[in-house]
Scaffold this active site. Sequence first.
Site, PDB file in Angstrom:
ATOM      1  N   HIS A  14     -36.565 -92.340  29.102  1.00 45.12           N
ATOM      2  CA  HIS A  14     -37.593 -90.957  28.578  1.00 45.12           C
ATOM      3  C   HIS A  14     -37.581 -89.923  29.263  1.00 45.12           C
ATOM      4  O   HIS A  14     -37.400 -89.792  30.634  1.00 45.12           O
ATOM      5  CB  HIS A  14     -39.364 -91.655  29.076  1.00 45.12           C
ATOM      6  CG  HIS A  14     -40.394 -90.409  28.392  1.00 45.12           C
ATOM      7  ND1 HIS A  14     -40.747 -90.765  27.316  1.00 45.12           N
ATOM      8  CD2 HIS A  14     -39.774 -89.454  28.400  1.00 45.12           C
ATOM      9  CE1 HIS A  14     -41.496 -89.587  27.202  1.00 45.12           C
ATOM     10  NE2 HIS A  14     -40.934 -88.729  27.670  1.00 45.12           N
ATOM     11  N   HIS A  16     -37.071 -85.378  29.675  1.00 40.08           N
ATOM     12  CA  HIS A  16     -36.738 -84.601  28.469  1.00 40.08           C
ATOM     13  C   HIS A  16     -35.969 -82.891  29.247  1.00 40.08           C
ATOM     14  O   HIS A  16     -34.979 -82.862  30.516  1.00 40.08           O
ATOM     15  CB  HIS A  16     -38.340 -83.091  28.516  1.00 40.08           C
ATOM     16  CG  HIS A  16     -39.442 -83.758  28.448  1.00 40.08           C
ATOM     17  ND1 HIS A  16     -40.021 -83.722  27.127  1.00 40.08           N
ATOM     18  CD2 HIS A  16     -39.458 -84.606  29.064  1.00 40.08           C
ATOM     19  CE1 HIS A  16     -40.104 -84.721  26.681  1.00 40.08           C
ATOM     20  NE2 HIS A  16     -40.957 -85.167  27.944  1.00 40.08           N
ATOM     21  N   LYS A 102     -40.721 -89.849  17.862  1.00 42.68           N
ATOM     22  CA  LYS A 102     -41.437 -90.068  18.822  1.00 42.68           C
ATOM     23  C   LYS A 102     -42.449 -89.560  18.408  1.00 42.68           C
ATOM     24  O   LYS A 102     -42.497 -88.439  17.389  1.00 42.68           O
ATOM     25  CB  LYS A 102     -40.567 -88.544  19.411  1.00 42.68           C
ATOM     26  CG  LYS A 102     -41.972 -88.709  21.222  1.00 42.68           C
ATOM     27  CD  LYS A 102     -42.413 -89.686  21.790  1.00 42.68           C
ATOM     28  CE  LYS A 102     -42.079 -89.263  22.267  1.00 42.68           C
ATOM     29  NZ  LYS A 102     -42.529 -89.616  23.829  1.00 42.68           N
ATOM     30  N   HIS A 139     -46.436 -91.603  22.711  1.00 39.04           N
ATOM     31  CA  HIS A 139     -47.244 -90.146  23.576  1.00 39.04           C
ATOM     32  C   HIS A 139     -48.447 -90.161  23.319  1.00 39.04           C
ATOM     33  O   HIS A 139     -49.304 -90.534  22.242  1.00 39.04           O
ATOM     34  CB  HIS A 139     -47.084 -89.023  23.808  1.00 39.04           C
ATOM     35  CG  HIS A 139     -47.875 -88.309  24.635  1.00 39.04           C
ATOM     36  ND1 HIS A 139     -47.122 -87.747  25.676  1.00 39.04           N
ATOM     37  CD2 HIS A 139     -49.023 -88.886  24.993  1.00 39.04           C
ATOM     38  CE1 HIS A 139     -48.596 -87.330  26.415  1.00 39.04           C
ATOM     39  NE2 HIS A 139     -49.795 -87.866  26.186  1.00 39.04           N
ATOM     40  N   HIS A 177     -44.311 -93.973  28.641  1.00 38.58           N
ATOM     41  CA  HIS A 177     -45.038 -93.164  30.723  1.00 38.58           C
ATOM     42  C   HIS A 177     -46.277 -93.474  30.412  1.00 38.58           C
ATOM     43  O   HIS A 177     -47.299 -93.148  31.348  1.00 38.58           O
ATOM     44  CB  HIS A 177     -44.895 -91.704  30.803  1.00 38.58           C
ATOM     45  CG  HIS A 177     -45.786 -90.940  29.608  1.00 38.58           C
ATOM     46  ND1 HIS A 177     -46.030 -90.827  28.493  1.00 38.58           N
ATOM     47  CD2 HIS A 177     -45.086 -89.970  29.355  1.00 38.58           C
ATOM     48  CE1 HIS A 177     -46.545 -90.961  27.255  1.00 38.58           C
ATOM     49  NE2 HIS A 177     -46.288 -88.921  28.037  1.00 38.58           N
ATOM     50  N   ASP A 250     -39.128 -89.445  32.036  1.00 39.23           N
ATOM     51  CA  ASP A 250     -40.577 -88.326  31.860  1.00 39.23           C
ATOM     52  C   ASP A 250     -40.122 -86.909  32.700  1.00 39.23           C
ATOM     53  O   ASP A 250     -40.838 -86.118  32.725  1.00 39.23           O
ATOM     54  CB  ASP A 250     -41.538 -88.993  31.854  1.00 39.23           C
ATOM     55  CG  ASP A 250     -42.626 -87.398  30.992  1.00 39.23           C
ATOM     56  OD1 ASP A 250     -42.013 -86.973  29.990  1.00 39.23           O
ATOM     57  OD2 ASP A 250     -44.066 -87.759  30.841  1.00 39.23           O
TER      58      ASP A 250
HETATM   59  N1  NCD Z   1     -44.643 -85.239  30.295  1.00 40.60           N
HETATM   60  C1  NCD Z   1     -45.042 -83.919  30.183  1.00 40.60           C
HETATM   61  O1  NCD Z   1     -46.310 -83.334  31.475  1.00 40.60           O
HETATM   62  N2  NCD Z   1     -44.354 -83.165  29.910  1.00 40.60           N
HETATM   63  C2  NCD Z   1     -43.842 -83.699  28.735  1.00 40.60           C
HETATM   64  C3  NCD Z   1     -44.004 -83.623  27.632  1.00 40.60           C
HETATM   65  C4  NCD Z   1     -44.890 -85.151  27.187  1.00 40.60           C
HETATM   66  O2  NCD Z   1     -43.924 -86.427  27.948  1.00 40.60           O
HETATM   67  O3  NCD Z   1     -45.942 -85.905  26.783  1.00 40.60           O
HETATM   68  C5  NCD Z   1     -42.846 -82.466  28.492  1.00 40.60           C
HETATM   69  O4  NCD Z   1     -42.419 -81.956  27.808  1.00 40.60           O
HETATM   70  O5  NCD Z   1     -43.555 -81.132  29.741  1.00 40.60           O
HETATM   71 ZN    ZN Z   2     -42.000 -86.858  27.822  1.00 36.77          ZN
HETATM   72 ZN    ZN Z   3     -45.055 -87.864  26.077  1.00 37.89          ZN
END
Ligand code: NCD
Ligand code: ZN
Ligand code: ZN
Length: 352
Positions: A14, A16, A102, A139, A177, A250
């Site tokens: 997971h 970003h 997702k 999520h 998460h 995450d």
């Molecule tokens: N985890 C977070 O707090 N933020 C994530 C989005 C997510 O995974 O929910 C993001 O894209 O910034």
């Molecule tokens: Zn995330």
């Molecule tokens: Zn998330």
Amino acid sequence: MTDALELVRPDDWHLHLRDGVVLADAVAHTARQFARAIVMPNLKPPVTRVEEAAAYRARIVAAVPTALAGRFTPLMTLYLTDATAPEEIARARDCGFVHGVKLYPAGATTNSQSGVTDLARVLPVLEAMQALGLPLLVHGEVTDPGVDVFDREAVFLERHLAPLLERLPDLRVVVEHITTRDAVAFVRAAGPKVAATITAHHLLYSRNAMFTGGICPHYYCLPVLKRELHREALLAAATSGEAKFFLGTDSAPHPRGAKESACGCAGMFTAHAAIELYAEAFERAGALARLEGFASRFGPRFYDLPVNTETVRLERAAWDVPASYPFGRDELVPLRAGERIAWRLVDRAGIL
Ligand SMILES: NC(=O)N[C@@H](CC(=O)O)C(=O)O
Ligand SMILES: [Zn+2]
Ligand SMILES: [Zn+2]
């Protein structure tokens, strides 16, 4: 005391990476540590179609630092919306590089405005996913403003995910998460098709971290950090050796100004030291020997992918995390900025 640890090269289930001018800066941290990563589709605009995922995948591959070229594989995901067509699921299954779809409840988190407003609207899509074995990555938080922020995960599982799994018992689901002992119990009690990722920050910190010495926006993420008893339940699950629980950082980079703001956004950046932070959590639980299963074996098992063949080495060699890292024309503040980390991923091939 163990001073070194050899692991099958881990994967991040997971992550970003964002896009555009910051992409190369984000990718470099992860490619140094992980062989593969499940890349979240919450871009602006979101990655909703296979062609968009293919183009994003190509941009990620092009952004991998030359020294690491060919050693990092992005595993793509699609962003589910009310308008996603069941045919897109068949295309995703056929393309070979999309590994999950997702679900963001609309409004639940960063860039979730285009998310699903009602699960009933996407039922045909979820049925297609069940039929084709494409995992749903969730999520898991309700957006109902009447529900306390700290209860949103537990309420989502009970109100939305439990009925969905009853209706679609063969749907493969990753509860992403997870942050509560309720989620740990939910995932344990669910069938073998349901798994969960756990972040390093939820293993290391309780919600006190957000308020220690003042309000600390760099500890704000969603789902928000919870009470200590939940952190303990997550750590017990991660170190239990149960294959349902595996690594997903995450890591969610935001420019400094977006975090240090009157309305700071959610997301913590941990990719610079991900495996080291997990090692710290596992060591505290006396479970370093279980790190490899969690970081390198259980994820591929769930996603039906081979375990990596390379290994990496972690050494007890303290290092100081920089105050910030470059992030396009901006900078980002990593977890533990200006502080020390006890473990270090070692560069044996001369490239890390
Ligand atoms: N985890 C977070 O707090 N933020 C994530 C989005 C997510 O995974 O929910 C993001 O894209 O910034
Ligand atoms: Zn995330
Ligand atoms: Zn998330």
